[in-house]
Design a protein around this motif. Sequence first.
Motif, PDB file in Angstrom:
ATOM      1  N   LEU A 194      79.304   7.465-108.357  1.00 45.05           N
ATOM      2  CA  LEU A 194      78.952   7.784-106.982  1.00 45.05           C
ATOM      3  C   LEU A 194      80.093   8.541-106.310  1.00 45.05           C
ATOM      4  O   LEU A 194      81.223   8.563-106.814  1.00 45.05           O
ATOM      5  CB  LEU A 194      78.652   6.495-106.218  1.00 45.05           C
ATOM      6  CG  LEU A 194      77.526   5.644-106.807  1.00 45.05           C
ATOM      7  CD1 LEU A 194      77.566   4.232-106.237  1.00 45.05           C
ATOM      8  CD2 LEU A 194      76.186   6.307-106.538  1.00 45.05           C
ATOM      9  N   SER A 230      81.819   7.700-103.940  1.00 46.53           N
ATOM     10  CA  SER A 230      82.891   6.750-103.621  1.00 46.53           C
ATOM     11  C   SER A 230      83.852   6.537-104.793  1.00 46.53           C
ATOM     12  O   SER A 230      84.897   5.925-104.635  1.00 46.53           O
ATOM     13  CB  SER A 230      82.277   5.400-103.239  1.00 46.53           C
ATOM     14  OG  SER A 230      81.621   4.832-104.363  1.00 46.53           O
ATOM     15  N   TYR A 276      77.394  -0.379-103.084  1.00 48.54           N
ATOM     16  CA  TYR A 276      76.306   0.422-103.645  1.00 48.54           C
ATOM     17  C   TYR A 276      75.156   0.596-102.665  1.00 48.54           C
ATOM     18  O   TYR A 276      74.385   1.553-102.766  1.00 48.54           O
ATOM     19  CB  TYR A 276      75.769  -0.202-104.932  1.00 48.54           C
ATOM     20  CG  TYR A 276      76.766  -0.228-106.063  1.00 48.54           C
ATOM     21  CD1 TYR A 276      77.659   0.809-106.260  1.00 48.54           C
ATOM     22  CD2 TYR A 276      76.802  -1.285-106.939  1.00 48.54           C
ATOM     23  CE1 TYR A 276      78.571   0.782-107.301  1.00 48.54           C
ATOM     24  CE2 TYR A 276      77.714  -1.323-107.986  1.00 48.54           C
ATOM     25  CZ  TYR A 276      78.583  -0.279-108.155  1.00 48.54           C
ATOM     26  OH  TYR A 276      79.480  -0.301-109.186  1.00 48.54           O
ATOM     27  N   ASP A 329      75.137   1.635 -99.803  1.00 45.03           N
ATOM     28  CA  ASP A 329      75.275   2.884 -99.047  1.00 45.03           C
ATOM     29  C   ASP A 329      74.740   4.093 -99.800  1.00 45.03           C
ATOM     30  O   ASP A 329      74.709   5.191 -99.245  1.00 45.03           O
ATOM     31  CB  ASP A 329      76.748   3.130 -98.706  1.00 45.03           C
ATOM     32  CG  ASP A 329      77.314   2.086 -97.754  1.00 45.03           C
ATOM     33  OD1 ASP A 329      76.528   1.467 -97.009  1.00 45.03           O
ATOM     34  OD2 ASP A 329      78.540   1.898 -97.766  1.00 45.03           O
ATOM     35  N   TYR A 330      74.343   3.916-101.059  1.00 47.05           N
ATOM     36  CA  TYR A 330      73.918   5.036-101.896  1.00 47.05           C
ATOM     37  C   TYR A 330      72.499   4.903-102.437  1.00 47.05           C
ATOM     38  O   TYR A 330      72.102   5.674-103.303  1.00 47.05           O
ATOM     39  CB  TYR A 330      74.897   5.207-103.073  1.00 47.05           C
ATOM     40  CG  TYR A 330      76.268   5.596-102.598  1.00 47.05           C
ATOM     41  CD1 TYR A 330      76.592   6.927-102.394  1.00 47.05           C
ATOM     42  CD2 TYR A 330      77.215   4.626-102.299  1.00 47.05           C
ATOM     43  CE1 TYR A 330      77.845   7.281-101.930  1.00 47.05           C
ATOM     44  CE2 TYR A 330      78.467   4.976-101.834  1.00 47.05           C
ATOM     45  CZ  TYR A 330      78.775   6.307-101.649  1.00 47.05           C
ATOM     46  OH  TYR A 330      80.014   6.660-101.180  1.00 47.05           O
ATOM     47  N   CYS A 331      71.746   3.924-101.950  1.00 49.93           N
ATOM     48  CA  CYS A 331      70.398   3.732-102.492  1.00 49.93           C
ATOM     49  C   CYS A 331      69.454   3.162-101.442  1.00 49.93           C
ATOM     50  O   CYS A 331      69.880   2.650-100.410  1.00 49.93           O
ATOM     51  CB  CYS A 331      70.440   2.809-103.711  1.00 49.93           C
ATOM     52  SG  CYS A 331      71.015   1.130-103.373  1.00 49.93           S
ATOM     53  N   LEU A 339      67.977   5.714 -96.825  1.00 48.36           N
ATOM     54  CA  LEU A 339      69.222   6.477 -96.836  1.00 48.36           C
ATOM     55  C   LEU A 339      69.192   7.570 -95.776  1.00 48.36           C
ATOM     56  O   LEU A 339      68.135   8.135 -95.486  1.00 48.36           O
ATOM     57  CB  LEU A 339      69.399   7.160 -98.187  1.00 48.36           C
ATOM     58  CG  LEU A 339      69.989   6.359 -99.323  1.00 48.36           C
ATOM     59  CD1 LEU A 339      70.034   7.203-100.579  1.00 48.36           C
ATOM     60  CD2 LEU A 339      71.360   5.865 -98.984  1.00 48.36           C
ATOM     61  N   ARG A 398      72.932  11.934 -97.199  1.00 53.63           N
ATOM     62  CA  ARG A 398      73.377  11.127 -98.333  1.00 53.63           C
ATOM     63  C   ARG A 398      72.358  11.219 -99.465  1.00 53.63           C
ATOM     64  O   ARG A 398      72.712  11.326-100.631  1.00 53.63           O
ATOM     65  CB  ARG A 398      73.594   9.679 -97.882  1.00 53.63           C
ATOM     66  CG  ARG A 398      73.951   8.677 -98.948  1.00 53.63           C
ATOM     67  CD  ARG A 398      75.330   8.831 -99.585  1.00 53.63           C
ATOM     68  NE  ARG A 398      76.444   8.835 -98.674  1.00 53.63           N
ATOM     69  CZ  ARG A 398      77.134   7.770 -98.290  1.00 53.63           C
ATOM     70  NH1 ARG A 398      76.811   6.582 -98.719  1.00 53.63           N
ATOM     71  NH2 ARG A 398      78.156   7.891 -97.475  1.00 53.63           N
ATOM     72  N   ARG A 399      71.052  11.159 -99.138  1.00 53.96           N
ATOM     73  CA  ARG A 399      69.999  11.264-100.160  1.00 53.96           C
ATOM     74  C   ARG A 399      70.128  12.587-100.912  1.00 53.96           C
ATOM     75  O   ARG A 399      70.062  12.641-102.129  1.00 53.96           O
ATOM     76  CB  ARG A 399      68.612  11.154 -99.531  1.00 53.96           C
ATOM     77  CG  ARG A 399      67.481  11.241-100.562  1.00 53.96           C
ATOM     78  CD  ARG A 399      66.108  11.090 -99.948  1.00 53.96           C
ATOM     79  NE  ARG A 399      66.013   9.968 -99.049  1.00 53.96           N
ATOM     80  CZ  ARG A 399      65.947   8.685 -99.421  1.00 53.96           C
ATOM     81  NH1 ARG A 399      65.961   8.373-100.703  1.00 53.96           N
ATOM     82  NH2 ARG A 399      65.868   7.716 -98.531  1.00 53.96           N
ATOM     83  N   VAL A 448      73.247  12.487-103.237  1.00 57.25           N
ATOM     84  CA  VAL A 448      73.041  11.646-104.422  1.00 57.25           C
ATOM     85  C   VAL A 448      72.061  12.314-105.380  1.00 57.25           C
ATOM     86  O   VAL A 448      72.273  12.330-106.599  1.00 57.25           O
ATOM     87  CB  VAL A 448      72.562  10.229-104.028  1.00 57.25           C
ATOM     88  CG1 VAL A 448      72.172   9.421-105.258  1.00 57.25           C
ATOM     89  CG2 VAL A 448      73.645   9.499-103.235  1.00 57.25           C
TER      90      VAL A 448
END
Length: 153
Positions: free
Chosen positions: A39, A41, A77, A79-81, A122, A126-127, A130
């Motif tokens: 990710l 991060s 995690y 924050d990413y899904c 999200l 961010r979406r 990713v």
Amino acid sequence: MIPQPRPDGRQSATALMIQRGVARLLRAARLAVLPEFTLASGRRADLIGIADNGEIWIVEIKSSIEDFRADSKWQTYQDYCDRLYFAISPSLDPAIMPVEAGLIMADSWGAEILREATASSLHPGRRKAVTLAFARAAALRLHGLYDPEADPL
């Protein structure tokens, strides 16, 4: 001949078994899946999947109680899904897994969702980030399978 990914040696046999079963479950649910996805991060998700509608799932594999106790990063995690799950083997007690995430039980042949993850949404930026990182990682891994001597990026 179908290219086979090379193991990287970071996962235990139990974690690889869980990974295989969960990946089969996600594929059956029509998600595209990548293991060991880094990710933005710098953290590495054990499995990430993207659905037809763009929904992003992250699955954190726990192969033992010690593995779970040593993990203090799983909450980052979220924050990413859109959905976060833990995946465990049948030998691990499901009661120890936090209720803040969904729960999957898996073996080498498949998996079952025991508890659905709470859906969140999200941020669109961010979406997009990713999703683009997922596409690049997938393309680079595919290229590495059919041309292992290619220069890595």
